[in-house]
Design a protein around this motif. Sequence first.
Motif, short mmCIF file in Angstrom:
data_model
loop_
_atom_site.label_atom_id
_atom_site.label_comp_id
_atom_site.label_asym_id
_atom_site.label_seq_id
_atom_site.Cartn_x
_atom_site.Cartn_y
_atom_site.Cartn_z
N SER A 1 0.84 -1.20 0.00
CA SER A 1 0.00 0.00 0.00
C SER A 1 0.87 1.25 0.00
O SER A 1 1.73 1.40 0.88
N TYR A 2 0.64 2.13 -0.96
CA TYR A 2 1.39 3.38 -1.04
C TYR A 2 1.19 4.21 0.23
O TYR A 2 2.16 4.73 0.80
N GLU A 3 -0.06 4.31 0.67
CA GLU A 3 -0.37 5.12 1.86
C GLU A 3 0.27 4.51 3.11
O GLU A 3 0.84 5.23 3.94
N GLU A 4 0.16 3.19 3.26
CA GLU A 4 0.77 2.54 4.41
C GLU A 4 2.29 2.71 4.40
O GLU A 4 2.91 2.96 5.44
N ALA A 5 2.89 2.57 3.23
CA ALA A 5 4.34 2.70 3.12
C ALA A 5 4.79 4.11 3.50
O ALA A 5 5.83 4.29 4.16
N GLN A 6 4.02 5.11 3.11
CA GLN A 6 4.34 6.49 3.51
C GLN A 6 4.29 6.64 5.02
O GLN A 6 5.20 7.22 5.63
N THR B 1 7.22 4.73 6.70
CA THR B 1 8.51 5.40 6.52
C THR B 1 8.62 6.65 7.38
O THR B 1 9.64 6.89 8.04
N GLN B 2 7.57 7.46 7.39
CA GLN B 2 7.59 8.68 8.20
C GLN B 2 7.71 8.36 9.69
O GLN B 2 8.50 8.99 10.41
N ASP B 3 6.94 7.37 10.13
CA ASP B 3 7.00 6.96 11.54
C ASP B 3 8.39 6.45 11.90
O ASP B 3 8.93 6.75 12.98
N ALA B 4 8.99 5.69 10.99
CA ALA B 4 10.32 5.13 11.24
C ALA B 4 11.36 6.24 11.40
O ALA B 4 12.22 6.17 12.29
N PHE B 5 11.30 7.26 10.56
CA PHE B 5 12.27 8.35 10.67
C PHE B 5 12.07 9.14 11.97
O PHE B 5 13.04 9.57 12.60
N VAL B 6 10.82 9.33 12.37
CA VAL B 6 10.56 10.01 13.65
C VAL B 6 11.16 9.21 14.80
O VAL B 6 11.82 9.76 15.70
N VAL C 1 8.03 -1.09 12.71
CA VAL C 1 6.84 -0.26 12.50
C VAL C 1 5.86 -0.99 11.57
O VAL C 1 4.65 -1.02 11.82
N ALA C 2 6.39 -1.57 10.50
CA ALA C 2 5.53 -2.28 9.54
C ALA C 2 4.82 -3.45 10.20
O ALA C 2 3.62 -3.66 9.99
N ARG C 3 5.54 -4.22 10.99
CA ARG C 3 4.92 -5.36 11.66
C ARG C 3 3.75 -4.91 12.53
O ARG C 3 2.67 -5.51 12.51
N ASN C 4 3.97 -3.84 13.29
CA ASN C 4 2.92 -3.35 14.19
C ASN C 4 1.70 -2.87 13.41
O ASN C 4 0.56 -3.14 13.79
N ARG C 5 1.93 -2.16 12.31
CA ARG C 5 0.81 -1.63 11.54
C ARG C 5 0.09 -2.73 10.76
O ARG C 5 -1.14 -2.74 10.69
#
Length: 205
Positions: free
Chosen positions: A48-53, A56-61, A91-95
Amino acid sequence: MNRADEAGLHQEQALLNSLLADLDHCFEQVVLHYEQRLFAFALRLSGSYEEAQEITQDAFVRAYHALSGYSVEQVRSLALRAWLYQIVLNVARNRLRKLRHLPTCVSLEQAGTDADEELEGARAEGPEAHLEARERLLLLQQALLTLPLAYREVIVLRHIEGLSYPELARLLNQPIGTVKARVHRGLAQLRQVLAQHHAREVLYD
C-alpha cells in the motif's frame, strides 16, 4: 568486501559523524539518503502506497528520537543502514497486524530504484522486452504479497535490498542458520506461487 560495499560503509560513517556534530541539521541528510530505499522496502511489505508512507515517516521520527538519546559511543557503533531497516520492519509489523487485508498489487512506479533500473535496461532492448520485464516484475510483487510476512520480509531484505546473512541475523536477532532456513522456505513458497501462476497461464493460452 567489494568497492561498492566499502564506499557504502564510508558514506555511512560520514553520515554518523555528521549526526554527532549536529543532529538537528544533519538528520535531513540521512532522510534524503535513505528515504527512497526505505519507502520501497515498506511498500513491498505492505503493498500500500499510503501505508508505506506512514511506515517510513513513523520510522524516521522514531530514529530521530532514538538518536537524540544515544551516547556518542552508541551512535558511532551503529550499522546505520541495517538499523534503519530494523526500525521500518518493526513499524511495519505493528501496523500490518492491524490490517485485515493486504493489497494484492504494487505499482512499479512506486516500487523503488531496482525496478526502475531493470525496466530502463529492458526499455533499451525494445518495446517487447520492456513489456515482458514489466509483467515479470508485477508478477513478482504480487507473489511476494501472498507470502506470510515472516517470509516476505527476509526475502525482500536478502534478495532485493541486498543485506548479507550476518546483517540479517543481527537485524532479526536470530542465528544465521535460522535466518537461512526462513529465506529458503520463503523462496520455496514464492516459487510455488509463481509456478501456479505459470500453470494458469498455460491453461488459458
